[in-house]
Design a protein around this motif. Structure first.
Motif, mmCIF file in Angstrom:
data_model
loop_
_atom_site.group_PDB
_atom_site.id
_atom_site.type_symbol
_atom_site.label_atom_id
_atom_site.label_comp_id
_atom_site.label_asym_id
_atom_site.label_seq_id
_atom_site.Cartn_x
_atom_site.Cartn_y
_atom_site.Cartn_z
ATOM 1 N N HIS A 16 -6.821 6.512 3.848
ATOM 2 C CA HIS A 16 -7.583 5.736 4.829
ATOM 3 C C HIS A 16 -7.567 6.417 6.191
ATOM 4 O O HIS A 16 -8.566 6.417 6.906
ATOM 5 C CB HIS A 16 -7.017 4.326 4.950
ATOM 6 C CG HIS A 16 -7.292 3.478 3.753
ATOM 7 N ND1 HIS A 16 -8.558 3.327 3.241
ATOM 8 C CD2 HIS A 16 -6.477 2.752 2.952
ATOM 9 C CE1 HIS A 16 -8.494 2.540 2.181
ATOM 10 N NE2 HIS A 16 -7.248 2.179 1.982
ATOM 11 N N MET A 18 0.850 -1.194 0.000
ATOM 12 C CA MET A 18 0.000 0.000 0.000
ATOM 13 C C MET A 18 0.885 1.244 0.000
ATOM 14 O O MET A 18 1.807 1.341 0.809
ATOM 15 C CB MET A 18 -0.875 -0.013 1.253
ATOM 16 C CG MET A 18 -1.906 1.076 1.242
ATOM 17 S SD MET A 18 -2.756 1.189 2.807
ATOM 18 C CE MET A 18 -3.400 -0.445 3.035
ATOM 19 N N ALA A 23 -9.236 -1.734 5.048
ATOM 20 C CA ALA A 23 -8.173 -1.351 4.129
ATOM 21 C C ALA A 23 -7.058 -2.384 4.082
ATOM 22 O O ALA A 23 -6.570 -2.740 3.010
ATOM 23 C CB ALA A 23 -7.605 0.009 4.542
ATOM 24 N N THR A 40 -13.841 -7.684 5.086
ATOM 25 C CA THR A 40 -14.776 -6.571 4.921
ATOM 26 C C THR A 40 -16.148 -6.875 5.510
ATOM 27 O O THR A 40 -16.757 -6.036 6.159
ATOM 28 C CB THR A 40 -14.929 -6.233 3.429
ATOM 29 O OG1 THR A 40 -13.634 -6.016 2.911
ATOM 30 C CG2 THR A 40 -15.757 -4.994 3.227
ATOM 31 N N THR A 48 -2.322 6.100 -0.283
ATOM 32 C CA THR A 48 -3.522 5.324 0.050
ATOM 33 C C THR A 48 -3.685 5.237 1.554
ATOM 34 O O THR A 48 -4.785 5.367 2.088
ATOM 35 C CB THR A 48 -3.428 3.894 -0.525
ATOM 36 O OG1 THR A 48 -2.441 3.872 -1.521
ATOM 37 C CG2 THR A 48 -4.741 3.436 -1.060
#
Lengths: 353, 297
Positions: free
Chosen positions: B9, B1, B260, B266, B5
């Motif tokens: 987040h 990442m 993330a 999720t 990004t």
């Protein structure tokens, strides 16, 4: 001794009459009415389970819906035929372990209760050390976690799609048979030394512990047994509805059962039985509130959701003005029938106490 | 990442955490004083959002007037809930008060469905809140900046009230020892009313900011945030305002970062709060900033 024999005979007669009523009801009522009668029986089981935990042991648990979900899914997965499973699990196939399982209803029902009881034991072990508010929120949390897990385990529970076409095993004999057995178990349990220990914990934990009641053991026992009943009730409900999905077991489901327990009287078996029947019937009867009404000369537009407003308002009114509920902690006694005059007189005398 | 990004987040997490903090304060203040989980708090938050919505769409008020109106009316609403549902039961067993709180919550939700309708409504967003910025690859909508700033301003005000005014001193006294405070001549009822007023005002603030960030209103929108913010209050240490803020941020950042960093989890996003609750209750039941209390026999 003789008096007891007479009471036992009267109980037996009442039971036989009740079975007779169910048999006749099964013949003459249509399927919609039978569904309500079945539902009432299932709510008796569920209400008793919650009353054991909340009313008799004084543990404020709000995770009932979670245990119901465990029971409902267990029994659904065990009883559905392999073809039915294939039809349901079209996104991802079911885990091979359960793909070809097809149990008869009775062992599946027991298994549903056992799985819910195991879930109850696993959750209870850490959580029952907490005191009232925290216990409530932790059990509520676990109930939600169970639901979220079931939404996400696609290969085991079919996730958010739910399971459809469950065999319709539940009939009056199953629903009310279970309810009657649960009532008998509860009556015997509450009369036993365990029941007295539960009540002692409810009244005063510290005093109970000082008198030698093992807090953890008894809390655990009540919680696990209550979960077992929730599991069985959930399984019966699943096989009555024919479909289950995780959304069915939201907090709203727990709320309905809390409502039954509070209206009936927290800590009364009789109260729970009566209020389970009354609430179930009222939930159906009051459906007219959601639809539009036509009085011939005047027409009232129906407001969807009005029914639940009435029920939440009812709960508020009972808890604010009449906390004892219908029965308080009283139970049905045959003296009410054999000697109604004296019963009313005593009740009148004790009305303030 | 990439770092961009990650920062993106973090920005999301901080604005969500601020919203949680605003709601958690209401829980922690009420619990500190009454030892009551105000289950209806999430629904008070919902009412605040709907008041702002109707002020803007039905009465065509400018957004600032609508928001101010929402804060005031929601504070009054919160005080009414306390008057009607909690005050009559103040000397009853804890279990009755808790059932009353749950009942109040369901009553408000169901009344919401009847009055506002069950269909989702779109919260109108003034252009001020929808400007888009770009800081070195991190895209931000102005509302994401405004939320933490507004939260901090209101927090500073709250901390001032609690620590430096007479009412605040009375509030601290009541939460320390209800009976002793009464004996010292503090009008406990007034303090409780005041506490509910402030808690509900902050809930309404959280509500309108929530509406700007997630502009879909439904009558049940308060349920999940309500539960989670109570958890935030417990995690931070119930009764402590600082703790509630810390708990709110932990929860907000945690939720965003879980999604993330571990996208496979999720679906379990909502479970994070509950798992956190169980862990904190087992490891440190008094919360991160709470004081340990011993039970007296």
């Amino acid at each position: 001794m003789k008096k007891n024999t007479r009471k036992n005979i009267m109980t037996l007669i009442a039971l036989v009459l009740f079975i007779g009523f169910l048999t006749i009801a099964d013949r003459i009522f249509d399927s919609y009415q039978m569904r309500i009668i079945n539902l009432a029986g299932i709510y008796v089981t569920l209400g008793l389970g919650l009353n054991l935990i909340n009313g008799f042991t004084g543990l404020f648990s709000l995770g009932h819906a979670g245990f119901m979900a465990v029971g409902a899914y267990t029994s659904a997965i065990l009883t559905m035929s392999p073809e039915l499973k294939q039809m349901n699990f079209f996104l991802k196939p079911i885990v091979p372990m359960f793909a070809n399982v097809e149990w008869p209803f009775f062992p599946a029902l027991i298994m549903a209760g056992v799985m819910a009881a195991i879930a109850g034991a696993l959750i209870g072990a850490p959580v029952l050390r907490l005191n009232d508010d925290y216990l409530a929120i932790a059990t509520l949390g676990f109930g939600e976690i169970i639901r979220i897990i079931f939404t996400n385990t696609q290969t085991l529970t079919n996730g958010a799609l739910g399971l459809k076409g469950l065999p319709n095993f539940t009939n009056v004999y199953w629903s009310w048979g279970t309810a009657v057995i649960m009532v008998i178990v509860m009556v015997l349990l509450i009369k036993s030394s365990y029941g007295r220990a539960f009540k002692a914990i409810r009244e005063n934990e510290i005093a109970a512990e000082a008198m030698g009641v093992s807090l953890f053991k008894h809390k655990m026992m009540s919680f696990v047994l209550g979960s077992f009943m929730a599991g069985v009730g959930g399984a019966l409900l699943g096989h009555l509805m024919g479909t289950i999905d995780p959304l069915m077991f939201r907090f709203l489901m727990t709320f309905n059962i809390v409502l039954i327990v509070v209206l009936g009287g927290i800590g009364s078996i009789t109260g729970t039985v009566i209020s389970a029947v009354v609430v179930t019937v009222m939930l159906e009867v009051l459906r007219f509130l959601d639809g539009s009404m036509d009085f011939g000369f005047i027409q009232i537009e129906g407001i969807p959701g009005m029914r639940m407003v009435v029920f939440s308002a009812l709960l508020m009114i009972v808890i604010l003005f009449y906390q004892r509920g219908l029965m308080g902690t009283n139970e049905f006694r045959w003296e009410w029938v054999t000697n109604p005059k004296e019963t009313i007189a005593t009740a009148w005398k004790n009305r303030k106490a | 990442m990439s770092i961009q990004t990650f920062m993106q987040h973090m920005v999301n997490g901080i604005s969500l955490g601020s919203l949680y903090a605003l709601l958690a304060i209401g829980y922690t203040m009420v619990y500190g004083i009454l030892r009551l989980i105000n289950f209806a708090h999430g629904d008070i938050f919902m009412i605040g959002t709907y008041i702002a919505f109707y002020a803007m769409t039905a009465f065509f008020l400018p957004w600032w007037a609508a928001f101010a109106l929402a804060l005031v009316l929601t504070a009054i609403f919160g005080i009414l809930v306390e008057r009607l549902a909690y005050r009559p039961l103040r000397n009853s067993p804890r279990i009755s008060i808790m059932i009353s709180a749950i009942g109040a919550s369901f009553l408000i939700e169901n009344l919401g469905i009847v009055v506002f309708g069950g269909r989702p409504k779109a919260f109108p967003i003034a252009p001020v809140f929808a400007k888009i910025f770009n800081f070195g690859g991190v895209t931000m909508v102005s509302v994401q900046l405004i939320i933490p700033v507004v939260t901090l301003v209101f927090l500073a005000m709250l901390v001032y009230i609690v620590n430096h005014t007479k009412t605040g001193m009375a509030m601290r006294a009541v939460s320390k020892d209800y009976e002793a405070a009464r004996l010292m001549g503090i009008d406990v009822d007034v303090i409780i009313t005041f506490t509910f007023g402030i808690g509900s005002l902050l809930a309404a603030l959280g509500g309108v900011l929530w509406g700007l960030k997630y502009p879909q209103l439904i009558p049940l929108m308060g349920m999940m945030p309500g539960l989670k913010c109570f958890i935030a209050a417990v995690v931070g240490g119930i009764g402590s305002i600082k703790g509630a803020v810390v708990g709110g941020f932990i929860l907000g950042l945690g939720e965003i970062l879980i999604v993330a960093l571990l996208p496979s989890l999720t679906g379990f996003r909502d479970a994070f709060a509950f798992v956190l609750l169980i862990v904190i209750l087992l490891v440190k039941p008094s919360g991160l900033m709470g004081k340990t209390t011993t039970e007296k026999v």
